[in-house]
Each structure stands twice: as structure tokens, then as C-alpha cells.
Write an enzyme that holds these catalytic residues in place. Structure first.
Site, short mmCIF file in Angstrom:
data_model
loop_
_atom_site.label_atom_id
_atom_site.label_comp_id
_atom_site.label_asym_id
_atom_site.label_seq_id
_atom_site.Cartn_x
_atom_site.Cartn_y
_atom_site.Cartn_z
N HIS B 129 -17.01 1.60 14.44
CA HIS B 129 -18.28 0.47 15.39
C HIS B 129 -17.78 -1.14 15.78
O HIS B 129 -16.83 -1.43 14.61
CB HIS B 129 -19.32 0.48 14.54
CG HIS B 129 -20.54 -0.08 15.35
ND1 HIS B 129 -20.97 -1.33 15.38
CD2 HIS B 129 -21.72 0.86 16.45
CE1 HIS B 129 -21.68 -0.85 16.02
NE2 HIS B 129 -22.82 -0.19 16.28
N ASP B 205 -17.70 1.85 6.31
CA ASP B 205 -19.41 1.54 7.41
C ASP B 205 -20.06 2.44 7.19
O ASP B 205 -19.20 4.17 7.62
CB ASP B 205 -18.70 1.35 8.66
CG ASP B 205 -19.52 1.60 9.30
OD1 ASP B 205 -21.05 1.48 9.05
OD2 ASP B 205 -19.72 0.79 10.94
N GLN B 208 -23.99 5.83 9.40
CA GLN B 208 -23.59 6.44 9.99
C GLN B 208 -24.34 7.97 9.36
O GLN B 208 -24.72 9.21 8.85
CB GLN B 208 -22.87 7.56 11.12
CG GLN B 208 -23.04 6.61 12.34
CD GLN B 208 -24.47 6.92 13.43
OE1 GLN B 208 -24.86 7.56 13.42
NE2 GLN B 208 -24.78 5.80 14.21
N LYS B 231 -32.03 3.90 10.67
CA LYS B 231 -31.37 5.11 11.07
C LYS B 231 -31.39 6.22 9.89
O LYS B 231 -30.62 8.08 9.87
CB LYS B 231 -29.57 4.97 10.94
CG LYS B 231 -28.99 4.01 12.21
CD LYS B 231 -27.88 3.96 12.03
CE LYS B 231 -26.86 3.04 12.78
NZ LYS B 231 -27.48 2.31 14.30
N CYS B 373 -21.10 0.49 21.18
CA CYS B 373 -20.28 -0.92 20.47
C CYS B 373 -19.56 -0.33 20.48
O CYS B 373 -18.71 -0.20 18.71
CB CYS B 373 -21.65 -1.13 19.64
SG CYS B 373 -22.88 -1.62 20.51
#
Lengths: 151, 416
Positions: B129, B205, B208, B231, B373
């Protein structure tokens, strides 16, 4: 589904599937300008051939949604052969129709006979997110023409 | 397929989310955009409401009872999040940020500036991302190091043929646990092990992944993990960086201001202890209270249940999309559902994703359309944009059926 039919009028779909004036122009009087919509990744490159303040030819490449592609195609027809002043007037009318001229709050009644096929893009007013798709080629053209006038 | 038990549980829990009852009362509503932002159960909204009505004061400042209460709420959220991801030292290893993006910027500026020189290499992947690309590019402009990228293959899996050679040159590996476009679950535990053999620190990261899978930072072996709250059923405006205490100790402060100092003189400052030295200014306190409640809700449902539900729904969706749309659709990312999370990016033949999303909206189906993104990834796929459907614990097969019906309609509109 009425709003959607309004957005995706037949003329729009036709210009999306069969875009006019596609391609590249080269030469000393050609002004090329790239435009991006960072929101959706739409890209357009406008090649405007300007001689004696007249847009004698225009070609377009790029990728994008039906609204940005058809808007570019309709625009190319509307400005080809016009003087820069006439083009500016057309851009202004177009932007007023879809309510993006800064001083205007509401979409203005625009004489449809003057604006011609561009009126097909009027439905975009109901979809604020898509207005940027419709204006991308126009804003890009304006930069190309400013470049032409500056030289 | 979903077990009867899991499906049953999902049916019941949707009523915990006010937005579904509220919107569905007036129009069809199939929310398939949780990878962008998830919806909130009432317990989260109530926790924030309760905080503002009964417990609000600034944290870490007042000595009066209410200020202590607010501080307690905020610090409890920190500890809860730490436990949720298996941190060794929950009260010191969680830094609250605005979102995962800020957490990654904090790592780049806080750790990168300490660790990297113009000779250094940072290894990233082509599926990151922008949040795990641009902070490193900004630092690269400041320090002049080299960035290398692990590529991915046609199935959306990382190509690791040159991994050891790349790691040998690198000081930091930045990698997403799960791609927000391809859905790919990267083999991060293995990557961490290999990275550590080359003394490379791993920055993951987790934006998600963490909302959908039981997460244990020790098992993953990563050194830093960026997380976002919105999220995972929690409010916007808060995220976190987890890093091992000794790494946080090494890092320089990034944002300066109140709270992050232990002393300020006219000739300089002394930074506060971790994690406070990274939390300048008044933090998002109500949001922390909401996140705390969301974590409790996720624990009650069970992360294993959520992962299993995501997977069965993804499997159902892949089958339905392929059977009913056939060669009219291209699905990106791993075909094997065990290698992906509940995110499906796709392209409908000759219909731009923006138009797809527009027609779907008329059917009440909410999907994301665009470059997500991740523009370098899009260029690798050879597309300008994709449409993306993503699932969470409140979605069911009806959502998928509505998606496929709407896609057939979009296809007809542009092809008749």
C-alpha cells in the site's frame, strides 16, 4: 434506475465504446498535456495542435471510466476547429452545466442548442463523485491551451 | 462451506450493528467494503458515548478523579490491544497513532533515521500500500539510500528467488501481512526468520490482516507492526504501532509537543519514556475506548471463527463469480483461498471499475473502485484500477449473490 439511465445515456455509451479522435499528434505546434484523477487512477493525454490561436486538430490517449472517456471524446468534437476564445467559452458553458464553475452553486440552465451533444453529460450532476471524471479532460485541455498561448 | 454453527452465529450478530437495521429499513444494503473501513457494533458506539457523557478529561495531566478515570480508560485500551496481538509488554510496546499510515511514517522517521545511511538498502514489496511505500520514499529523499522491491507472480504471490541476496544488502524489510488488493497472505513468519539471519529488521503492515486473523507478534517474528482501528469494528482516527521495547527505545521521537517529553529547557528537551515519547499532544481518548470495546467484541466472537467465516465466504464468492460471470470477469490474486484473505479484486470485461461500482451502488452493493492506494501494484497488474469486494464477520452469501446479480446487470448495460 432513472438516475443511472440519465448518467449512462446512449451518447455516453457510444462515445465510450467508440471514442472519437483517439491517437497521438506530433509537431512543433502540438501541445501535449497529461492529466490524472488520483481518486480512481484515470489518465488522459491531450494533444492539441494550435495554429494562429485555433485548435486545428486534437487527439486523445489514456484510460478511464465511461464518463471521463466519453467526456474526452465529446470534448474533442466540440473544440476541433475552434479558436481558443471559443474553446474557453465552451469549457465555461460545460462547467456551468455540471455546476463546477466556482461562483455557481446550482447547475445552470444552459442553452442545449449551443452545447449540443455535450448535454448528454448533464446527468453527471446527480453523481458528485463522477464530476471529476467528466472534467478531467477539460481541465487538461485548458492547461495545454494555456501552454500554447504562453509560447 | 460455512459450518452451520458459524453461519448461525453470523445471522445473530448482524443485529449488533445498528447501521444494517437503519439503512436496510429504507433500501437494499450490501456492504462489501470492510477492507476500506468496517462497520461498528453498538457496544463500540456505546463505549464512546459513555466516555463522553461520564468520563471525559485530558489524560496523563490532571490529578483529579475524572482525569485519572480517563487515563485509566486510555491505558486499558493500550494494554488490551497489546494482549490482543500477543505483545510481551503491552503497556510499553503499543504506541497509539492516528492510523496505520501514521504508524508506518513513525517507523520510517523514528527508526529509519537512526538505522539508515546513504549506503543502506530498504527492501519492500511491489504489493505494498502507498502507506508502506511513500514514507520510505520521503526518507530516501532525506538520506539517499536504495529501495529494492520483492516482485510478485501471476497468482499474486511474492517471488522469493533472490530473497537472501536482497536481504544481505538490506537493513529493513517492509512487508504487508495481507495485500489490500490481491488478498495475498504473505509468509511473514518465514520472511522474518530469514530477515533476522541477515540482521534485517521487519516492519509489517497489519492493517488488513489483524482485523481478520488471530495475531501473535512472537509467532510472526516481526519487529514492528502497524495496525489501524477502523478496519476492525472500531472508530476512525486511531491506530497503533507495536514494536519490541528495545526497538522503541532506540527510535527517535517523530512528532514533538506535550506529553512526549520528560523535560524541556530553552536549550533542548529530554524525551519521555516509551511509549509516551511518541505520543505528542492530546490523544484520541474516546477512540481508544471504542477500540477497547471492539477488541472485546472480536474476542467474544473469536478470531478463529471470523477467519473461517471470511474464508468460506471468499470461497463461495470465487465460485459464484466464476460460474455465473465466467470469462466476463478476471479475478486478481491467488486462486487458492487458503493463500488469501477476504478481499477479491476483479475486472469486468470492458467495463471500467468506476462504472461497475456506480451500477452496483444502484443495487445497494457497496464496493471499492480505484487503485486502492497501490499504484505500483496496479501497474504490475497492467490495469489502471480494479473493483474490490471485501468481507467481514457480518457478511453472508446473500451479499455475494447480490454482488453477482449486480455485476451481471452492469455487464448487460455496457454490452447490449
Amino acid at each position: 434506475m432513472n438516475d443511472l439511465d440519465d448518467l449512462y445515456r446512449e451518447i455516453i455509451l457510444d462515445h465510450y465504446k467508440n471514442p472519437r479522435n483517439q491517437g497521438v499528434l506530433e509537431g512543433p505546434t502540438v501541445h501535449a498535456q497529461e492529466g490524472f484523477n488520483p481518486l480512481c487512477g484515470d489518465e488522459v493525454t491531450i494533444y492539441a495542435q494550435v495554429e494562429d490561436d485555433v485548435v486545428v486538430d486534437i487527439k486523445i490517449t489514456g484510460q478511464g471510466c465511461s464518463i471521463s472517456r466519453s467526456s474526452a471524446s465529446l470534448m474533442s468534437q466540440a473544440v476541433k476547429g475552434k479558436s481558443i476564445d471559443e474553446v474557453k467559452a465552451t469549457v465555461s458553458r460545460f462547467k456551468r452545466m455540471i455546476a463546477v464553475e466556482e461562483s455557481e452553486g446550482e447547475p445552470e440552465e444552459v442553452d442545449l442548442r449551443v452545447i449540443g451533444e455535450l448535454a448528454a453529460l448533464q446527468g453527471v450532476v446527480k453523481f458528485p463523485v463522477r464530476i471529476k471524471c467528466a472534467t478531467l479532460p477539460w481541465n487538461t485541455l485548458m492547461i495545454a491551451l494555456e501552454d500554447a498561448q504562453a509560447r | 462451506m460455512a459450518s452451520v454453527e458459524v453461519t448461525d452465529q453470523i445471522d445473530k450478530l448482524r443485529s449488533d450493528f445498528p447501521i444494517f437495521a437503519d439503512i436496510r429499513a429504507s433500501r437494499p444494503f450490501y456492504y462489501l467494503d470492510s477492507a476500506a473501513s468496517s462497520q461498528h457494533p453498538a457496544v463500540v458506539i456505546d463505549a464512546m458515548d459513555r466516555y463522553y457523557r461520564h468520563s471525559h478529561a485530558n489524560v496523563h495531566r490532571g490529578v483529579y478523579g475524572l482525569a485519572e478515570e480517563a487515563t485509566g480508560i486510555y491505558e486499558n485500551a493500550r494494554k488490551h490491544l497489546g494482549r490482543f496481538i500477543g505483545a510481551n509488554d503491552p503497556s510499553h510496546e503499543i504506541v497509539f497513532t492516528k492510523n496505520a499510515t501514521e504508524a508506518l511514517n513513525l517507523v520510517a522517521q523514528g527508526l529509519g533515521r537512526v538505522l539508515l545511511t546513504s549506503e543502506s538498502h530498504v527492501l519492500l514489496t511491489e504489493m505494498e500500500h502507498h502507506a508502506n511505500l511513500v514514507p520510505w520514499m520521503i526518507l530516501q529523499e532525506q538520506l539517499g539510500f536504495t529501495i529494492e522491491y520483492l516482485p510478485f507472480d501471476a497468482e499474486g504471490l511474492l517471488v522469493l528467488d533472490d530473497l537472501d541476496a536482497m536481504l544481505e544488502r538490506a537493513s529493513i524489510l517492509g512487508v504487508t501481512l495481507m495485500s489490500n488488493v490481491l488478498g495475498t497472505l504473505n509468509p511473514v513468519a518465514m520472511l522474518s526468520e530469514r530477515a533476522h539471519q541477515h540482521d534485517v529488521l521487519v516492519v509489517a503492515d497489519g492493517a488488513q490482516f489483524v482485523p481478520h486473523f488471530a495475531t501473535d507478534v512472537s509467532e510472526l517474528g516481526v519487529d514492528c507492526l502497524a495496525i489501524t482501528a477502523h478496519k476492525m469494528l472500531a472508530p476512525t482516527g486511531i491506530g497503533a504501532l507495536w514494536a519490541r521495547a528495545e526497538i522503541l527505545d532506540r527510535m527517535q521521537p517523530f512528532l514533538g509537543g506535550g506529553e512526549m517529553i520528560s523535560d524541556v529547557r530553552l536549550d533542548g528537551f529530554t524525551a519521555n519514556e516509551i511509549p509516551h515519547k511518541f505520543e505528542a499532544g492530546t490523544p484520541p481518548i474516546a477512540e481508544a475506548a471504542g477500540w477497547d470495546a471492539a477488541l472485546g467484541y472480536l474476542e467474544k466472537v473469536g478470531m478463529a471463527t471470523i477467519s473461517a467465516h471470511d474464508r468460506s465466504l471468499t470461497n463461495y464468492a470465487m465460485i459464484q463469480l466464476q460460474e455465473r460471470l465466467d470469462d466476463r470477469i478476471t479475478i486478481f490474486g491467488p486462486p487458492d483461498v487458503t493463500k488469501r484473505g477476504g478481499v477479491i479484486s476483479f475486472e469486468l470485461a470492458d467495463v471500467h471499475p468506476h462504472d461497475v461500482a456506480q451500477v452496483l451502488d444502484q443495487h445497494g452493493v457497496c464496493v471499492r473502485a480505484g487503485h486502492h492506494c497501490a499504484k505500483p501494484l496496479m501497474r504490475q497488474l497492467g490495469v489502471g484500477a480494479t473493483a474490490r469486494a471485501s468481507f467481514y464477520l457480518y457478511n453472508d452469501e446473500q451479499d455475494v449473490d447480490a454482488l453477482v446479480d449486480a455485476l451481471l446487470d452492469a455487464y448487460r448495460l455496457f454490452h447490449d
